[in-house]
Design a protein around this motif. Structure first.
Motif, PDB file in Angstrom:
ATOM      1  N   LEU A 188      14.756  56.234  15.482  1.00 54.92           N
ATOM      2  CA  LEU A 188      16.040  56.769  14.201  1.00 54.92           C
ATOM      3  C   LEU A 188      15.731  57.777  13.363  1.00 54.92           C
ATOM      4  N   ILE A 189      14.275  57.243  12.863  1.00 55.09           N
ATOM      5  CA  ILE A 189      13.917  57.862  11.475  1.00 55.09           C
ATOM      6  C   ILE A 189      13.192  58.774  12.333  1.00 55.09           C
ATOM      7  N   LYS A 190      13.002  58.966  13.260  1.00 53.36           N
ATOM      8  CA  LYS A 190      11.589  59.781  14.070  1.00 53.36           C
ATOM      9  C   LYS A 190      12.699  60.856  14.245  1.00 53.36           C
ATOM     10  N   ALA A 191      14.128  60.785  14.844  1.00 51.18           N
ATOM     11  CA  ALA A 191      14.755  61.524  14.673  1.00 51.18           C
ATOM     12  C   ALA A 191      15.480  61.896  14.088  1.00 51.18           C
ATOM     13  N   ASN A 192      14.569  61.997  12.685  1.00 49.11           N
ATOM     14  CA  ASN A 192      15.714  62.435  11.338  1.00 49.11           C
ATOM     15  C   ASN A 192      17.319  61.939  11.209  1.00 49.11           C
ATOM     16  N   LYS A 193      18.354  61.050  11.482  1.00 49.50           N
ATOM     17  CA  LYS A 193      18.742  60.248  11.551  1.00 49.50           C
ATOM     18  C   LYS A 193      19.149  59.493  10.267  1.00 49.50           C
ATOM     19  N   ARG A 194      20.224  59.473   9.746  1.00 48.83           N
ATOM     20  CA  ARG A 194      20.432  58.050   8.223  1.00 48.83           C
ATOM     21  C   ARG A 194      21.120  57.157   8.824  1.00 48.83           C
ATOM     22  N   PHE A 195      20.659  55.675   8.521  1.00 47.53           N
ATOM     23  CA  PHE A 195      21.713  55.076   9.008  1.00 47.53           C
ATOM     24  C   PHE A 195      21.258  54.013   8.151  1.00 47.53           C
ATOM     25  N   ASP A 196      21.610  52.713   8.474  1.00 48.62           N
ATOM     26  CA  ASP A 196      21.243  51.644   7.775  1.00 48.62           C
ATOM     27  C   ASP A 196      20.654  50.896   8.339  1.00 48.62           C
ATOM     28  N   PHE A 197      20.177  49.325   7.835  1.00 53.78           N
ATOM     29  CA  PHE A 197      19.510  48.163   8.400  1.00 53.78           C
ATOM     30  C   PHE A 197      19.230  47.573   7.070  1.00 53.78           C
ATOM     31  N   PHE A 198      19.853  46.011   7.656  1.00 52.77           N
ATOM     32  CA  PHE A 198      19.747  45.185   7.038  1.00 52.77           C
ATOM     33  C   PHE A 198      18.805  44.050   8.313  1.00 52.77           C
ATOM     34  N   MET A 199      17.516  43.344   7.236  1.00 58.33           N
ATOM     35  CA  MET A 199      17.069  41.593   7.847  1.00 58.33           C
ATOM     36  C   MET A 199      17.384  40.884   6.885  1.00 58.33           C
ATOM     37  N   MET A 200      18.041  40.057   7.910  1.00 59.51           N
ATOM     38  CA  MET A 200      18.374  38.218   7.622  1.00 59.51           C
ATOM     39  C   MET A 200      17.241  37.245   7.517  1.00 59.51           C
ATOM     40  N   PRO A 201      16.962  37.446   6.258  1.00 57.57           N
ATOM     41  CA  PRO A 201      15.712  35.900   5.971  1.00 57.57           C
ATOM     42  C   PRO A 201      15.535  35.460   6.185  1.00 57.57           C
ATOM     43  N   VAL A 222      17.577  52.067  27.214  1.00 54.14           N
ATOM     44  CA  VAL A 222      17.120  52.393  26.173  1.00 54.14           C
ATOM     45  C   VAL A 222      17.633  53.242  25.029  1.00 54.14           C
ATOM     46  N   ASN A 223      17.630  52.538  24.022  1.00 51.38           N
ATOM     47  CA  ASN A 223      19.175  53.008  22.719  1.00 51.38           C
ATOM     48  C   ASN A 223      18.235  54.348  22.376  1.00 51.38           C
ATOM     49  N   GLN A 224      16.865  54.231  22.312  1.00 47.22           N
ATOM     50  CA  GLN A 224      15.592  54.903  21.461  1.00 47.22           C
ATOM     51  C   GLN A 224      15.792  56.291  21.801  1.00 47.22           C
ATOM     52  N   THR A 225      16.130  56.401  23.689  1.00 43.62           N
ATOM     53  CA  THR A 225      15.816  57.671  24.208  1.00 43.62           C
ATOM     54  C   THR A 225      16.767  58.820  23.353  1.00 43.62           C
ATOM     55  N   LEU A 226      18.047  58.451  22.627  1.00 42.15           N
ATOM     56  CA  LEU A 226      19.931  58.425  22.417  1.00 42.15           C
ATOM     57  C   LEU A 226      19.454  58.713  21.174  1.00 42.15           C
ATOM     58  N   ALA A 227      18.536  58.358  20.564  1.00 41.55           N
ATOM     59  CA  ALA A 227      18.977  58.423  18.893  1.00 41.55           C
ATOM     60  C   ALA A 227      19.288  59.471  18.399  1.00 41.55           C
ATOM     61  N   LYS A 228      18.491  61.119  18.767  1.00 40.30           N
ATOM     62  CA  LYS A 228      18.728  61.935  18.793  1.00 40.30           C
ATOM     63  C   LYS A 228      20.729  62.646  18.301  1.00 40.30           C
ATOM     64  N   SER A 250      27.458  48.491  21.507  1.00 43.26           N
ATOM     65  CA  SER A 250      27.898  49.367  19.555  1.00 43.26           C
ATOM     66  C   SER A 250      26.980  50.343  19.469  1.00 43.26           C
ATOM     67  N   THR A 251      25.582  50.330  19.664  1.00 44.15           N
ATOM     68  CA  THR A 251      24.954  51.279  19.199  1.00 44.15           C
ATOM     69  C   THR A 251      24.984  52.318  20.854  1.00 44.15           C
ATOM     70  N   ALA A 252      24.905  51.999  21.669  1.00 39.02           N
ATOM     71  CA  ALA A 252      25.078  52.861  22.668  1.00 39.02           C
ATOM     72  C   ALA A 252      26.764  53.820  22.551  1.00 39.02           C
ATOM     73  N   ALA A 253      27.495  53.248  22.755  1.00 33.30           N
ATOM     74  CA  ALA A 253      28.674  53.921  22.247  1.00 33.30           C
ATOM     75  C   ALA A 253      28.920  55.065  20.916  1.00 33.30           C
ATOM     76  N   MET A 254      27.707  54.802  19.944  1.00 36.18           N
ATOM     77  CA  MET A 254      27.995  55.400  18.996  1.00 36.18           C
ATOM     78  C   MET A 254      26.941  56.984  19.600  1.00 36.18           C
ATOM     79  N   LEU A 255      25.451  56.690  19.951  1.00 38.85           N
ATOM     80  CA  LEU A 255      24.816  57.471  21.009  1.00 38.85           C
ATOM     81  C   LEU A 255      25.561  58.079  22.305  1.00 38.85           C
ATOM     82  N   VAL A 256      26.037  57.693  22.772  1.00 37.99           N
ATOM     83  CA  VAL A 256      26.569  58.120  24.159  1.00 37.99           C
ATOM     84  C   VAL A 256      27.740  59.017  24.087  1.00 37.99           C
TER      85      VAL A 256
END
Length: 186
Positions: free
Chosen positions: A124-137, A89-95, A34-40
């Motif tokens: 994503l942060i390094k690419a200056n992109k806005r996104f949301d993140f949630f950690m399930m404790p 690797v999704n990170q390479t597409l973060a931009k 799903s992340t790859a779909a957003m980035l590709v």
């Protein structure tokens, strides 16, 4: 690519499908996809919720990548056979991120290390992109006791970003508490 083509074909067939409001969800390998779909295909997929995604297959299980990304048999001039497979690797597409992306992970995931999602967030942060993140404790790969909470988090995210309907921040998640009186009295 198959999801993109499916969206296009369905939109051509059915006028009620709005190609400007396409969302995608995936968990684990699906979280990667799903992340790859957003980035590709950032002009097709506008919103994604990606939970416990193995965004960096170079540090995930090799057998998973081989199984799900294909293996190519290569023979050299001497007839020696080797096998190649491409590990995305999704990170390479973060931009490339354009839409709304929610990344989630359990902090004690016993299948996909949470560090993989954190690496994606870092890219994503390094690419200056806005996104949301949630950690399930305290949650493993399937979110256990927080499964229902995650369901409504995901539903609210799609509702907000695809329908423009946002849940007010000053109320509990009513769907989770439907059997608890909301007037403060028991």
């Amino acid at each position: 690519a198959d999801k993109k083509v499916t969206v296009e074909q369905l939109a051509n067939r059915y006028s009620f499908i709005d190609v400007d409001k396409v969302g995608i969800f995936g968990h684990s390998g699906g979280g990667f996809m799903s992340t790859a779909a957003m980035l590709v295909y950032p002009d097709v997929f506008k919103v994604a919720v990606s939970s416990s995604g193995n965004h960096d297959n170079t540090i995930y299980n090799n057998w998973w990548s081989e199984t799900h990304h294909g293996v190519k048999e290569v023979k050299d001039k001497d007839g020696k056979v080797t096998y190649e497979y491409k590990i995305d690797v999704n990170q390479t597409l973060a931009k490339n991120l354009k839409g709304h992306l929610l990344l989630t992970t359990g902090d004690i995931d016993n299948n996909v290390n949470p560090g993989i999602t954190i690496r994606m967030a870092n890219a994503l942060i390094k690419a200056n992109k806005r996104f949301d993140f949630f950690m399930m404790p305290g949650q493993r790969h399937g979110y256990g006791s927080m499964t229902e909470y995650f369901f409504w988090l995901k539903a609210d995210y799609f509702s907000k970003h695809l329908l423009g309907v946002d849940r007010p921040n000053n109320v509990d998640i009513l769907e989770m508490n439907r059997d608890i009186p909301q007037n403060g009295k028991n």
